[in-house]
Design a protein around this motif. Structure first.
Motif, PDB file in Angstrom:
ATOM      1  N   THR A   1       0.844  -1.186   0.000  1.00 62.19           N
ATOM      2  CA  THR A   1       0.000   0.000   0.000  1.00 62.19           C
ATOM      3  C   THR A   1       0.885   1.243   0.000  1.00 62.19           C
ATOM      4  O   THR A   1       1.994   1.238   0.528  1.00 62.19           O
ATOM      5  N   ASP A   2       0.358   2.317  -0.597  1.00 63.22           N
ATOM      6  CA  ASP A   2       1.106   3.574  -0.606  1.00 63.22           C
ATOM      7  C   ASP A   2       0.746   4.399   0.633  1.00 63.22           C
ATOM      8  O   ASP A   2       0.023   3.918   1.520  1.00 63.22           O
ATOM      9  N   ASP A   3       1.218   5.627   0.704  1.00 66.09           N
ATOM     10  CA  ASP A   3       0.978   6.490   1.858  1.00 66.09           C
ATOM     11  C   ASP A   3      -0.498   6.802   2.077  1.00 66.09           C
ATOM     12  O   ASP A   3      -0.894   7.240   3.156  1.00 66.09           O
TER      13      ASP A   3
ATOM     14  N   THR B   1      -0.604  -1.026  -4.229  1.00 63.60           N
ATOM     15  CA  THR B   1       0.463  -0.690  -5.170  1.00 63.60           C
ATOM     16  C   THR B   1       1.433  -1.856  -5.278  1.00 63.60           C
ATOM     17  O   THR B   1       1.579  -2.646  -4.342  1.00 63.60           O
TER      18      THR B   1
END
Length: 165
Positions: A6-8, A13
């Motif tokens: 996972t992204d921010d 992702t």
């Protein structure tokens, strides 16, 4: 533990592995297909109308490993250097144990390829035998061992309750 896929903002992702140094990696996985004794006998005798169950399941497992990135959304495509699919026919209880082994020199592991190979081989056995035995059960799909990469060596403890000895 932080999630790596996972992204921010919490969106899924694919992990960026471009900075990783390629290393030799290997993984082994297994699946078990339980069935009636008569079905196992038909497989042993090559007596099913669809043909040689284990030969077709072996090819299917190899193809499954090669197609893992197409089936699993965030899985990296890998240039596999080796895929093995082996079968152990067991009488009590009647079942087929499938063991797969995948190798690569790359920036990410081959666990998903080994697990996919075991899963697809098991599904192929079911497909080829379903006319004789719709009650078959696919179970115990698991990673047995993996080597290489940042986390190093992993071997499944097979002495836990419910595991084979």
């Amino acid at each position: 533990m932080s999630l790596t896929h996972t992204d921010d903002h919490g969106r899924a992702t694919m992990v960026d592995v471009s900075a990783k140094v390629p290393t030799a990696r290997e993984a082994r996985a297994e699946a078990v297909v339980r069935m009636q004794p008569a079905t196992l006998a038909l497989i042993r005798e090559n007596g099913l109308k669809k043909g040689d169950v284990l030969a077709v399941a072996r090819i299917a497992g190899i193809q499954g490993a090669k197609k893992s990135a197409e089936l699993i959304p965030l899985c990296h495509p890998l240039a596999l250097s080796k895929v093995d699919v082996a079968f152990e026919l067991l009488d009590s209880p009647p079942r087929i144990r499938i063991e797969t082994r995948c190798k690569v020199t790359g920036q990410t592991g081959v666990e998903m390829e080994a697990l996919t190979a075991a899963s697809v081989a098991a599904l192929t056995i079911y497909d080829m035998c379903k006319a004789a035995d719709q009650g078959m059960v696919i179970e115990s799909i698991c990673l047995l061992e993996k080597t290489g990469g940042r986390r190093g060596h992993y071997r499944r403890d097979l002495t836990e309750p419910g595991e084979r000895t």
